[in-house]
Design a protein around this motif. Structure first.
Motif, short mmCIF file in Angstrom:
data_model
loop_
_atom_site.label_atom_id
_atom_site.label_comp_id
_atom_site.label_asym_id
_atom_site.label_seq_id
_atom_site.Cartn_x
_atom_site.Cartn_y
_atom_site.Cartn_z
N TYR A 162 -4.95 3.47 -1.30
CA TYR A 162 -4.24 2.38 -0.65
C TYR A 162 -5.04 1.91 0.56
O TYR A 162 -5.81 2.66 1.15
N THR A 163 -4.82 0.67 0.95
CA THR A 163 -5.59 0.12 2.07
C THR A 163 -4.74 -0.21 3.29
O THR A 163 -5.26 -0.28 4.39
N ASP A 164 -3.47 -0.43 3.09
CA ASP A 164 -2.60 -0.83 4.19
C ASP A 164 -1.38 0.08 4.25
O ASP A 164 -0.73 0.33 3.24
N PHE A 165 -1.08 0.53 5.46
CA PHE A 165 0.11 1.34 5.70
C PHE A 165 0.83 0.79 6.92
O PHE A 165 0.18 0.39 7.91
N SER A 166 2.13 0.80 6.91
CA SER A 166 2.90 0.51 8.11
C SER A 166 4.26 1.16 7.97
O SER A 166 4.80 1.26 6.86
N GLY A 200 0.15 -0.66 0.55
CA GLY A 200 -0.36 -1.73 -0.29
C GLY A 200 -1.83 -1.57 -0.63
O GLY A 200 -2.54 -0.71 -0.07
N TYR A 201 -2.27 -2.42 -1.54
CA TYR A 201 -3.65 -2.41 -2.00
C TYR A 201 -4.08 -3.86 -2.20
O TYR A 201 -3.34 -4.65 -2.81
N ASP A 202 -5.28 -4.23 -1.67
CA ASP A 202 -5.71 -5.62 -1.80
C ASP A 202 -7.21 -5.77 -2.05
O ASP A 202 -7.76 -6.86 -1.89
N VAL A 203 -7.90 -4.70 -2.44
CA VAL A 203 -9.33 -4.79 -2.66
C VAL A 203 -9.63 -5.66 -3.88
O VAL A 203 -10.48 -6.56 -3.85
N LEU A 204 -8.94 -5.42 -5.00
CA LEU A 204 -9.07 -6.24 -6.19
C LEU A 204 -7.91 -7.23 -6.22
O LEU A 204 -6.74 -6.81 -6.35
N PRO A 205 -8.17 -8.52 -6.07
CA PRO A 205 -7.07 -9.50 -6.01
C PRO A 205 -6.14 -9.45 -7.20
O PRO A 205 -4.93 -9.69 -7.07
N THR A 206 -6.67 -9.10 -8.39
CA THR A 206 -5.81 -9.07 -9.58
C THR A 206 -4.89 -7.87 -9.61
O THR A 206 -3.91 -7.85 -10.37
N GLN A 207 -5.20 -6.84 -8.79
CA GLN A 207 -4.37 -5.64 -8.76
C GLN A 207 -3.64 -5.47 -7.42
O GLN A 207 -3.10 -4.41 -7.14
N ALA A 208 -3.64 -6.51 -6.62
CA ALA A 208 -3.04 -6.42 -5.29
C ALA A 208 -1.52 -6.27 -5.39
O ALA A 208 -0.86 -6.98 -6.15
#
Length: 921
Positions: free
Chosen positions: A458-462, A496-504
């Protein structure tokens, strides 16, 4: 009594007539000069006589004194032959000439008998008060004279406040010495004491306040409010002996009080002095190390601790993976930690209760405290809103944590962005003497921006905590006190995850609790006290809602079914102290936990494992329909027996129930862990704990406290996981969970010095935490069905805090921690199956990471202690991990070129110095 002597002298001077003193008594052959008799008595006894020479120099008496008998009775018989009278005060005897002594003034006489025998000074206190003497020299009347009954007791109740500000003084010790009866004030400064009727001296002591006392004439039940003065000399370390005596005289065991004063003793962690971190330096409290959130107490899991802020639960107590707690200590008045003998009013967790109270605002003027450091900055303001209106307190804290991140070596967190902040506020309004209303609010927010190859991909945590609590305190009478509390607690987090736009995508989790409670404290007398009430909680859990992010995302919206419950828990307890040696407290809390719809419940084929392949049907439940009910008693029993003034033994038994669970697949708490309620498949966890302890105070005026506690805990339905469990966004979570038996046992040794230039404590804890998973099917059996160590089992744990005060302004503190490494599972070999090579692992938790050792150094330099200054300031210097030891946080393995390689991850392998500037204004 000096006023009595002076008054007596004045009376004598005004009543001596012109009669010749030579004619007082006639001399005969067997007579003795009275002056010689007096001198002879002074030589043989401790008595001292005061008189005028002309009164006795020519007076003769007939007879002698036999010193083997009652001297004063014989002396009284000799004086009966003369015009000399006397008044005695202890070892002082005042002789008077031709004066009648009144020992019971007419002002205190009654027609209906039964007068107290110790009212000699009532007549003179009016003179003292008229002359403007202080309250300590004035006899204060309590109750109604007409209701006086000899040899009876009355309740004296009231508030202890700081003079000038009217701020309550919590934990002040209020007592009388003979017969000894004592109590402590609560967080509002309220006390209630049952004292014998008659004339009594009541003494009041508190940290950093000047000791005071009041002279009382108690006729019946009544009120006494006491104002205490701040002790400016307290900068020279004032210690209240009453707090030390609580170690041996209080019936409570396994409880630690942590005050803002305690923060001065422990080195700052990265510039922050934290009450929760202070708790980890006490016996039986462990945490896993740097970067580890959560605390393990007496072999319990990190989710088995109940954190209450002004009576409202906090679900995540950590900033930045546990480097800081979410509590700004400047905004707190104190914390009470219960590890055993948990009072019946608390429930919902197995291991402990952290009862944290916010600061009582300053009622006199607006003031504040602030701090600036390399990691965080903070500010707190307090004061009155307007004349006779409510008082307020508001505080905030924020981080700029690049300094910390750059110090982390070989960690997936390095070179990432981490931020957090928190806000706290309070309004306090004392409507009148019987009613006080408070409103507290809290908000905290954490955010992580991580690279794509870090934690769980994952790339984003809050995550955020939101609390609102309202409390109404009402004093029905001097014997009955009530607290009515309503609160809301929200905890939610997003990943969340946003590295690959198709899998965000983004997944939202959350837990919300609404609660209300009514708590009553009924003080019967000095021997018996009742506490009773009811708590109602409604809890709602959102296990996961997945949404696509961005227009290119191919992820479909999905959701795990929400959960909700309603719990009702009435309780009752009684504290009975028949004498100074024995105290017994017993109680019961009855938990009724209802799992409510809407929801779906999978039913599995009987005789088959809980697996999605064996779902036989699905039951649907409407909103608020009862799905399952769990109920049962929670017994509480504790006792204390004092061997003597300095030694006591205590014992306790607790049964606790936990209906909400944090699904942890590691020993520590991570942002991806989620709360789940007990349901048709997840049963409540139940723990039974027995503790015994020995306590002793010694050295000088009992400056050193020593204790030894043994405990054993048995747990039913302890949660764990199957091999290869997937907890994230799992709609059938019960298929990956296991529940088994747990047991923990240990020994806690503690030595604490509380006063002097050298203070501190040292603790040793031996603690084992084991679990047994022995189900009916192969995937439900772990380690052959035998007991094995949990992931938080740390047998040996030693911590010490040493504080040395060089001067009033310069102190140095050294903190030392040693702990056994936590268990881990290692790969021990390889095997081939159908042409595929796989790793063979050891039994679960069969190995341990290296032991942990850390030393911290702190230096505090205070500014001058002038009272009239715009601001008072001090500097805090600290070095975290002074020796630069490479403490291992975790061990992991990688397959590289067909070879399994192990790696150790450390977080802070080098010393980390910080400097913080703090000031009050």
């Amino acid at each position: 009594m000096k006023y009595l002597s002076i008054l007596a002298f004045l009376i004598v001077c005004g009543t001596v007539n012109g009669q010749s003193v030579n004619a007082i008594a006639s001399q005969s052959q067997d007579s003795t000069l009275l002056q010689n008799v007096i001198r002879d008595i002074e030589q043989h006894t401790q008595l001292q006589f005061f008189y005028k020479d002309q009164w006795v120099s020519h007076v003769y008496v007939h007879g002698s004194i036999d010193y083997s008998g009652d001297v004063m009775s014989q002396f009284d018989a000799l004086l009966s032959q003369t015009a000399i009278t006397y008044y005695r005060q202890r070892d002082q005897v005042i002789l008077l000439y031709n004066v009648e002594i009144i020992t019971t003034p007419l002002i205190t006489q009654r027609q209906d008998a039964g007068e107290p025998t110790d009212l000699e000074e009532v007549f003179f206190t009016r003179e003292q008060k008229a002359k403007g003497l202080g309250l300590e020299e004035t006899l204060i009347t309590i109750g109604n004279r007409k209701q006086y009954e000899p040899n009876k007791r009355s309740v004296v109740a009231g508030y202890v406040r700081e003079i000038g500000t009217d701020k309550p003084v919590p934990d002040a010790y209020v007592y009388i010495e003979s017969p000894f009866v004592g109590t402590t004030t609560d967080e509002e400064g309220f006390f209630s004491l049952n004292v014998p009727n008659g004339k009594r001296n009541i003494l009041i002591q508190s940290v950093n306040m000047k000791n005071t006392y009041r002279r009382l004439m108690v006729y019946s039940d009544g009120r006494l409010d006491v104002d205490m003065e701040v002790d400016v000399i307290a900068l020279n370390a004032v210690t209240v002996s009453a707090e030390r005596e609580a170690n041996t005289k209080s019936p409570q065991m396994g409880m630690t009080k942590i005050s803002p004063e305690s923060l001065k003793i422990v080195p700052a962690l990265l510039g922050e002095k934290d009450m929760v971190r202070v708790a980890t330096t006490t016996a039986g409290v462990q945490y896993l190390g740097e970067g580890s959130a959560g605390i393990n107490i007496r072999g319990g899991k990190a989710d088995q601790n109940l954190f209450l802020f002004d009576g409202t639960p906090v679900y995540n107590t950590n900033h930045f993976f546990g480097f800081f707690s979410v509590f700004n200590s400047d905004a707190l008045s104190g914390m009470e930690l219960y590890k055993s003998a948990i009072p019946a009013e608390f429930g919902g967790r197995l291991s402990s209760v952290f009862d944290i109270s916010s600061k009582e605002p300053n009622q006199e003027k607006i003031s504040g405290v602030a701090g600036i450091g390399p990691v965080t900055s903070k500010i707190m303001l307090e004061g009155p809103t307007f004349k006779n209106g409510p008082t307020f307190m508001v505080g905030g804290r924020a981080t700029y944590s690049d300094y910390v991140i750059n110090k982390i070596k070989d960690s997936p967190l390095k070179n990432n962005e981490v931020t957090f902040y928190d806000l706290v506020g309070k309004l306090d309004y004392e409507i009148n003497d019987k009613n006080t209303v408070t409103l507290s609010g809290y908000y905290s927010f954490d955010r992580f921006q991580l690279t794509s190859d870090t934690l769980l991909s994952y790339t984003d945590f809050s995550y955020a905590n939101k609390l609102l609590s309202s409390n109404w305190r009402h004093v029905f009478s001097s014997k009955l006190l009530a607290d009515f509390n309503v609160g809301i607690s929200h905890y939610d987090y997003d990943i969340g995850y946003d590295v690959l736009p198709t899998q965000a995508f983004r997944i939202d989790y959350g837990v919300k609790e609404n609660h209300a409670s009514a708590k009553f404290d009924y003080y019967v007398n000095e021997k018996l006290n009742y506490k009773f009430g009811t708590e109602v909680k409604h809890t709602q859990v959102v296990p996961g809602v997945k949404n696509p992010t961005g227009s290119e995302s191919l992820i479909e919206k999905d959701e795990v079914g929400q959960e909700q419950s309603l719990e009702i828990a009435p309780y009752f307890s009684a504290l009975y102290s028949p004498n100074d040696r024995i105290s017994v407290e017993g109680g019961i809390r009855y938990s009724i936990f209802n799992v409510l719809g809407p929801g779906q419940v999978n039913r599995y084929t009987e005789g088959e494992p809980v697996d999605i392949d064996f779902i036989s049907k699905v039951d649907n439940y409407d909103k608020n329909e009862i799905i399952e009910t769990y109920h049962g008693p929670e017994f509480r029993l504790s006792s204390r027996y004092s061997l003597n003034e300095t030694n006591s033994v205590k014992a306790s038994y607790n049964r606790t129930r936990q209906n909400i669970h944090l699904l942890l697949n590691s020993a520590s708490i991570a942002p991806t862990d989620m709360w789940r309620l007990s349901n048709a498949h997840i049963k409540p966890q139940i723990a039974d704990q027995v503790s015994v302890g020995y306590y002793r105070n010694f050295y000088g005026k009992h400056m050193v406290e020593a204790s030894a506690e043994l405990y054993y805990k048995h747990i039913q339905n302890l949660l764990d996981f199957k091999v290869g469990a997937d907890l994230q966004f799992n709609k059938n979570i019960e298929t990956d969970l296991l529940q088994g038996k747990g047991r923990s046992y240990g020994l806690e040794l503690s030595l604490k010095k509380t006063s002097g230039w050298l203070t501190g404590w040292i603790n040793y804890t031996y603690s084992r935490s084991l679990i047994q998973l022995d189900g009916d099917f192969p995937d439900e059996v772990i380690n052959g069905g035998e007991y094995f160590p949990t992931g938080y089992d740390k047998p040996h744990y030693i911590n010490s805090v040493t504080n040395y005060k060089f001067t009033r302004r310069l102190t140095m503190t050294l903190n030392v921690v040693y702990a056994t490494g936590v268990p881990v599972t290692y790969p021990t070999g390889k095997y081939n199956f159908q042409g595929s090579e796989s790793l063979l692992y050891s039994d679960r938790n069969a190995y341990r990471i290296p032991d942990y050792f850390r030393m911290d150094l702190g230096i505090n330099i205070e500014g001058n202690h002038k009272i009239k200054k715009l601001a008072h300031s001090f500097w805090s210097f600290s070095i975290y991990n002074l020796l630069g030891r490479d403490n291992v946080y975790s061990v992991f393995f990688k397959v590289e070129d067909g070879e399994v390689k192990g790696y150790k991850m450390t977080v802070f392998p080098t010393p980390i110095p910080t400097i913080t500037y703090n000031f009050t204004f």
